[in-house]
Design an enzyme around this catalytic site. Structure first.
Site, mmCIF file in Angstrom:
data_model
loop_
_atom_site.group_PDB
_atom_site.id
_atom_site.type_symbol
_atom_site.label_atom_id
_atom_site.label_comp_id
_atom_site.label_asym_id
_atom_site.label_seq_id
_atom_site.Cartn_x
_atom_site.Cartn_y
_atom_site.Cartn_z
ATOM 1 N N THR A 102 0.856 -1.187 0.000
ATOM 2 C CA THR A 102 0.000 0.000 0.000
ATOM 3 C C THR A 102 0.890 1.234 0.000
ATOM 4 O O THR A 102 1.927 1.253 0.644
ATOM 5 C CB THR A 102 -0.881 0.053 1.256
ATOM 6 O OG1 THR A 102 -0.032 0.106 2.394
ATOM 7 C CG2 THR A 102 -1.774 -1.152 1.344
ATOM 8 N N GLU B 198 -6.003 -3.657 0.423
ATOM 9 C CA GLU B 198 -6.192 -4.676 1.473
ATOM 10 C C GLU B 198 -7.403 -5.567 1.215
ATOM 11 O O GLU B 198 -7.600 -6.564 1.913
ATOM 12 C CB GLU B 198 -6.376 -3.986 2.832
ATOM 13 C CG GLU B 198 -5.109 -3.378 3.412
ATOM 14 C CD GLU B 198 -4.825 -1.958 2.922
ATOM 15 O OE1 GLU B 198 -5.393 -1.569 1.874
ATOM 16 O OE2 GLU B 198 -4.036 -1.257 3.575
ATOM 17 N N LYS C 21 -13.896 18.218 12.384
ATOM 18 C CA LYS C 21 -14.623 18.235 13.655
ATOM 19 C C LYS C 21 -14.877 19.674 14.060
ATOM 20 O O LYS C 21 -13.996 20.356 14.585
ATOM 21 C CB LYS C 21 -13.863 17.450 14.711
ATOM 22 C CG LYS C 21 -13.895 15.964 14.405
ATOM 23 C CD LYS C 21 -12.973 15.121 15.257
ATOM 24 C CE LYS C 21 -13.047 13.666 14.792
ATOM 25 N NZ LYS C 21 -11.989 12.825 15.336
ATOM 26 N N TRP D 298 -19.504 16.540 13.217
ATOM 27 C CA TRP D 298 -18.643 16.114 12.118
ATOM 28 C C TRP D 298 -19.122 16.723 10.802
ATOM 29 O O TRP D 298 -20.313 16.663 10.484
ATOM 30 C CB TRP D 298 -18.654 14.587 11.995
ATOM 31 C CG TRP D 298 -17.847 13.880 13.051
ATOM 32 C CD1 TRP D 298 -17.249 14.443 14.145
ATOM 33 C CD2 TRP D 298 -17.562 12.484 13.113
ATOM 34 N NE1 TRP D 298 -16.603 13.490 14.890
ATOM 35 C CE2 TRP D 298 -16.776 12.267 14.286
ATOM 36 C CE3 TRP D 298 -17.878 11.394 12.310
ATOM 37 C CZ2 TRP D 298 -16.309 11.008 14.651
ATOM 38 C CZ3 TRP D 298 -17.418 10.136 12.686
ATOM 39 C CH2 TRP D 298 -16.632 9.950 13.842
#
Lengths: 540, 540
Positions: free
Chosen positions: A185, A330, A435, A440
Site C-alpha cells: 500500500t 487490502e 470536527k 462532524w
C-alpha cells in the site's frame, strides 16, 4: 463429519490452464505508439510456460518473489499468471512510489528478479544499486539495453530469455492459502505495507468479478484495464478476464486522454475500469474532441468517491453507465459495487448508484464508532467501516499493525453509513473528517457539492484550525480555464445544498489538487501547503 | 510463504446472515391449493434461528443428521439454511425412493430427526418403524396428526415447535470442509450411495450459479425451482437465490402441468429449472391450453439430455430460452452449462446450445478411453467424462467405491466428446452404448433423432443381443394420441439422419417409457421387459 468433496486447491495454475484452453481465442491487446499488438490466450498460455522455465533457470525456486516494474501489457499479464503458477510470488512494484519507497518495498519483499518495461528502465536505474536481493533484471522486448546493472546483477531481454523454452510446464500443486502475489500500500504515513494475496483469495475474487452482483464480467467482453496492474492488481481484471474468457485491452503507458481516446476508438471496449481522475480527463478531452464511446456499456469506477456529476455526464452525454465501487489494496480490492435493486427507477435508482454500493455474500461489513462499538445499519448511524472475508487481508507482510485490525476485522479508515439493505455511503476518511464544534463535517460531501458547480473542475476540502469551532473547512478549488467565477459565487451555490453551519467560509483557488502516487487527492500535502502559508485563502 | 489473507471459513451461516439482511425483502413463495403463501427472507432468517433452537432442544448436537421428507416449500428452505448453520447435517430424503431404499438411507445416514410435509406422512409412515436412529418426527404446519409413531419416537408440529423460540441464534464457527448436507444417489444398481457436500462446496457452487458463465442468477430474479429439493439440492437454487437476493417460487406438490401453468401465470417467474420431462409435459398442456409464459426468459434444463426439438419449441412457440446443462448428484450438481460463445448466431449458435456446454474454471474435465488413457479434446475422440474440482465428490459416505474414481477424478459414467474450446457433447452412458460389430452406436443420438418426428412423444433405445453384430438397437417409442404412424415411417424418417449401418431395424410401440424415481428413462427396466418377452417387437 467430513464432507466427501474433493480437496482440490483453488489455484492460479488452474485459472491459467482454463483460460489458455477453453478461452484460447480470447486475446490480450496492448497499445503501442504504432497501434495495437495482439496475443491470444492460447499463446499467453504457452509463453507463461516458457517464462516459468526461464525463471527457474535464473534460480527462482520455492516461494521466491519476482518483481514487476511495468505498465499494463501482455507481458505483465504473463507475469501475473506464470509467477504464481510456478509457486513463486508475484510482486507488483508501483512505478509511482517515491524512490526511497521503491527501494524499501523491493528490499522488504526480497525480490530475486525484476521484470521491467524498456520505457521504465530509466526510472528503475537509479534505485537498482540499493536493491539488495535483486540478482536479475529482465527487460521486456528484444533488447536489454540501457540497464545500469550493479555488480552481480545479470540483465536479460525477455524475448531472448523465453524463446527456446518448452511451451508446457508441469505446474506444481500449491496450498491454496500460500501467497500468490503481493502489493504494497502506498500509505501516506510510514513505510509502505505489504499485502500478500493467496491463490484462494485471487481465485474467489475472480469469481466475484464475474458474478451478477459484482462487475459481472462475461465471456466475450472486451475489458479495457486502465487501472494499473501495479495498483491493487488492476482490480483483479487480468485474472477475472482469463477465468471467464473476456479479452483484455491494455493501454501500456498511454494513459493520457488523447491516446486513450484513440485506443477506445480502435478497440471498442464494452467494459472498463479506472479511477475518477482518468474519466474526468477523458470527459474533458471528449468535450473538445467529440467521439462516440457509447459501445463502452459499463465503466467501473472506484479508488475514490465518484462525483455524481461525473456519473451523469457519462450516462447522459456519452451513453456509458458508471458502476461505482469501493475497495482498497487490502481488500483485493472488491469491495462493494453500487448495483441498484432490481425494479428501482429514476431518482431512486440514481440515489442507490451514488452510494459505494453493497458487499457480496463473501464479504461482511460493519460500522464501528469511536468507542469500538458496532453501530446499527440504519442508514443514519456513522462509524468506521470494518470488513471481513476470504479476500480481505488479516495482517501485513512481515510487520505488526495491530491498530489496523479489530477482532479479526480489517479497519478500513473509511467512515460512513450503511442502510438496512446493505448500501454503504462513505462520507470521509477517519483522518479527513472535519470536527467543527463537536459536530462532524464530511470533507467528501462538501467536495461533491462544490464539484457540482459547472465552473469547478476539482475541489478538495481539509479541516483547518479555528479558535472558536476547533476546526472549520477550507475549500481548495480548481476552476475551468477562462472561468470568472468568484469564491463568493461558489459559496452561494452551496447555500441550498449543505446545512447552514457547514457552509465553508474559507476558500482558495489553486491550479491543481496535489495527488498521491495512485492519483488520489493528497490532503496531507494540501495541509502542509496551508500551514506553510503557500495557499492564498479568502475568508468570506 | 503464507498469504496475509484472513482465514474466514465459507459457510452456510454466512450465506444465511447475508440473505436474511441484505436481501431481507426478497421472498419465498409456496404454492398451495388456495394460491400462494409468501415469506420474506428476513422472516426466513428469524424462523431459521427458531428452528435451530428447537432442534437443539430435541438433542440435535454436533454433526447429527436431520432428514427432510418434503416438497419444495418455505419450510424446506428453512431446513436447508438452519440445519447446516447450526453445525448439523441436512439429509434430503428422496420421496421417490423405493421403500427399502428409503429405510436404507435413513439408517445409513443415522438421521436423528425427520421433518416431513403433512401430505407425505402417509408415504413415510410404513417405513418409520424400521428407521433405527430416528427419535423425532416434525410435521410442517400446525398439526402433527396422522404420524404412526413407533415407540420411542416423538412427534411434533413444526409451527408449535418453533413458535416460542428466540429469533436469533449464535451460529457456531465451522470448518468449511465439514459436511453441511447430504444426498444419496438413486443408483439403478446396488444400494444408494451418499454424497456429503461441505460448507465450502455449497458456498462456491452458489457463487457459480450466479456467475455469468453459469446460470447467472441475479438479484431481483424470480426463480421457479421445479427441480426437487430432495434431488441434487434443487440444483443449488435455494442457496444461490439466498446468496444473491433472487426470490424463490416453490411449487410444493403441484408438479403436474395444469397447476404448474397456474403457478407460472400467477407468480411470473423469469427463471426456472427442471428436468426435460416436466417441460415436455408443460409444453403439451400449453398446446391444448394456450397461455403466455414469455416472461420466463431462461429455463435451465438438465438431468438428462434435452431433445433439440424441445429447445426449439420453447424458444419459437413460447419465447423462452432453454439453457442446457449437465450435472449429477456427485457434482453439486453444476456441471457444464451450454452458453454459446459471444458473437455466434443462427445455426452455429444452436449447435453450441445443443451441447451439454462447457465447464467453469473451478471444474476440470477430461475424457478417458477404455484403457484409462486421456483422449484429446478435439471434438471427435470419444471417452468417459471425468471431472475434478472443489464441489465434485471424491468419495461416497461410509462406503468404498474405488471403481467410481481414477487418480482423484470422479468417473461420471457418461460418454462423449469435448471440443478444443471446451464444449461437451454426451453421446451416452457407458452402460447404454450399443456395441454393434465393433462400432459404437449412441442410444441417445438415436433417441433424439426419433424424437424429432412430429408423432413421437418419447423414444428410448436399448441394445439387444444380435447373432451377427453382437448388439443392435431396439427403439421403444411412445406415439402421440391418435397417431397412425407406422414404425416403417419412423425408420424412413431416420434414413437421412443417421448412418446407414446405425439405422435400427427393431422397433416397439409402448404406452410410456419406464422412469426411475427421479424421472430419467429406466433402461434397466426396459431391458427386463424385453428379455421377459413383454415387448411386442417389429423387425423391419
Amino acid at each position: 463429519m467430513l464432507s466427501t468433496m474433493q480437496d482440490t486447491p483453488l489455484s492460479i495454475a488452474q485459472l491459467l490452464r482454463h483460460g489458455s484452453t477453453i478461452h484460447g481465442t480470447a486475446e490480450v491487446v496492448t497499445w503501442t505508439d504504432a497501434g495495437a499488438r495482439r496475443r491470444s490466450y492460447a499463446d499467453v498460455g504457452r509463453r507463461c510456460a516458457q517464462l516459468a522455465h526461464a525463471l527457474r533457470g535464473l534460480g527462482v525456486t520455492g516461494d521466491e518473489r519476482v518483481g514487476t516494474f511495468m505498465w499494463n501489457n501482455a507481458e505483465h499479464l504473463e507475469a501475473y499468471l506464470a509467477i504464481p503458477s510456478m509457486g513463486a510470488v508475484l510482486h507488483t512494484l508501483n512505478i509511482r512510489l517515491f524512490p526511497e519507497q521503491l527501494v524499501f518495498v523491493a528490499n522488504h519483499g526480497e525480490d530475486h528478479a525484476i521484470i521491467v518495461d524498456p520505457t521504465l528502465v530509466p526510472l528503475l536505474n537509479p534505485q537498482l544499486a540499493q536493491m539488495e536481493t535483486v540478482k536479475h533484471v529482465i527487460v521486456t522486448g528484444d533488447s536489454a539495453d540501457g540497464v545500469d546493472a550493479p555488480e552481480g546483477v545479470q540483465v536479460h531481454a525477455y524475448e531472448q530469455l523465453i524463446a527456446d523454452q518448452p511451451t508446457d510446464f508441469d505446474w506444481p500443486d500449491v496450498d491454496e492459502r500460500s501467497a500468490a502475489a503481493m502489493c504494497y500500500t502506498s500509505g501516506t504515513t510510514g513505510d509502505p505495507k505489504g499485502v500478500a494475496y493467496s491463490h484462494r483469495s485471487i481465485f474467489m475474487h475472480s469469481m466475484q468479478v464475474c458474478m451478477t452482483d459484482g462487475p459481472a464480467l462475461k465471456q466475450g467482453d472486451r475489458a479495457l484495464a486502465v487501472v494499473p496492474q501495479f495498483h491493487a492488481m488492476s482490480w483483479g481484471l487480468p485474472y477475472a478476464a482469463f477465468m471467464i474468457g473476456a479479452s483484455l485491452i491494455m493501454p501500456d503507458r498511454f494513459l493520457q486522454p488523447e491516446p486513450l481516446a484513440a485506443l477506445i476508438a480502435a478497440e471498442k471496449p464494452n467494459f472498463s475500469a479506472a479511477v475518477p481522475t482518468i474519466w474526468q480527463g477523458l470527459h474533458q478531452y471528449l468535450e473538445a474532441n467529440p467521439q462516440d464511446i457509447s459501445f463502452m456499456k459499463d465503466v467501473l469506477i472506484g479508488g475514490s468517491a465518484v462525483p455524481p456529476s461525473l456519473m451523469h455526464t457519462f450516462e447522459e452525454d456519452h451513453g456509458v453507465q458508471v458502476l461505482h465501487a469501493w475497495g482498497m489494496t487490502e481488500t483485493s480490492p472488491l469491495g462493494s459495487v453500487a448495483r441498484p435493486p432490481a425494479g428501482t427507477e429514476g431518482e431512486e435508482r440514481w440515489r442507490y448508484r451514488y452510494t459505494q454500493g453493497r458487499f457480496p455474500a463473501s464479504v461482511q461489513a460493519r460500522l464501528v464508532d469511536d468507542l469500538g462499538e458496532v453501530v446499527p445499519n440504519d442508514g443514519n448511524s456513522v462509524g468506521e467501516l470494518e470488513v471481513r472475508g476470504p479476500w480481505i487481508t488479516g495482517s501485513y507482510y512481515g510487520v505488526d499493525a495491530p491498530e489496523k485490525f479489530q477482532d479479526g476485522w480489517l479497519r478500513t479508515g473509511d467512515v460512513g453509513t450503511i442502510t438496512p439493505d446493505g448500501y454503504l455511503t462513505l462520507t470521509d476518511r477517519t483522518k479527513d473528517i472535519i470536527k467543527s464544534g463537536g459536530e462532524w463535517i464530511s470533507s467528501v460531501d462538501l467536495e461533491n457539492a462544490v464539484m457540482g458547480h459547472p465552473d469547478v473542475i476539482e475541489a478538495a476540502v481539509i479541516g483547518i484550525a479555528d479558535a472558536k469551532w476547533d476546526e472549520r473547512p477550507l475549500v481548495a478549488v480548481v476552476l475551468r480555464e477562462g472561468s470568472d467565477a468568484k469564491v463568493e459565487d461558489l459559496q452561494e451555490f452551496l447555500s441550498d445544498k449543505v446545512a447552514k453551519w457547514q457552509l465553508p467560509e474559507n476558500w482558495t483557488v489553486i491550479n491543481e489538487v496535489p495527488k498521491t502516487s495512485v492519483g488520489k487527492f493528497d490532503k496531507k500535502r494540501l495541509r502542509s501547503q496551508y500551514t506553510d502559508g503557500d495557499l492564498e485563502v479568502t475568508r468570506i
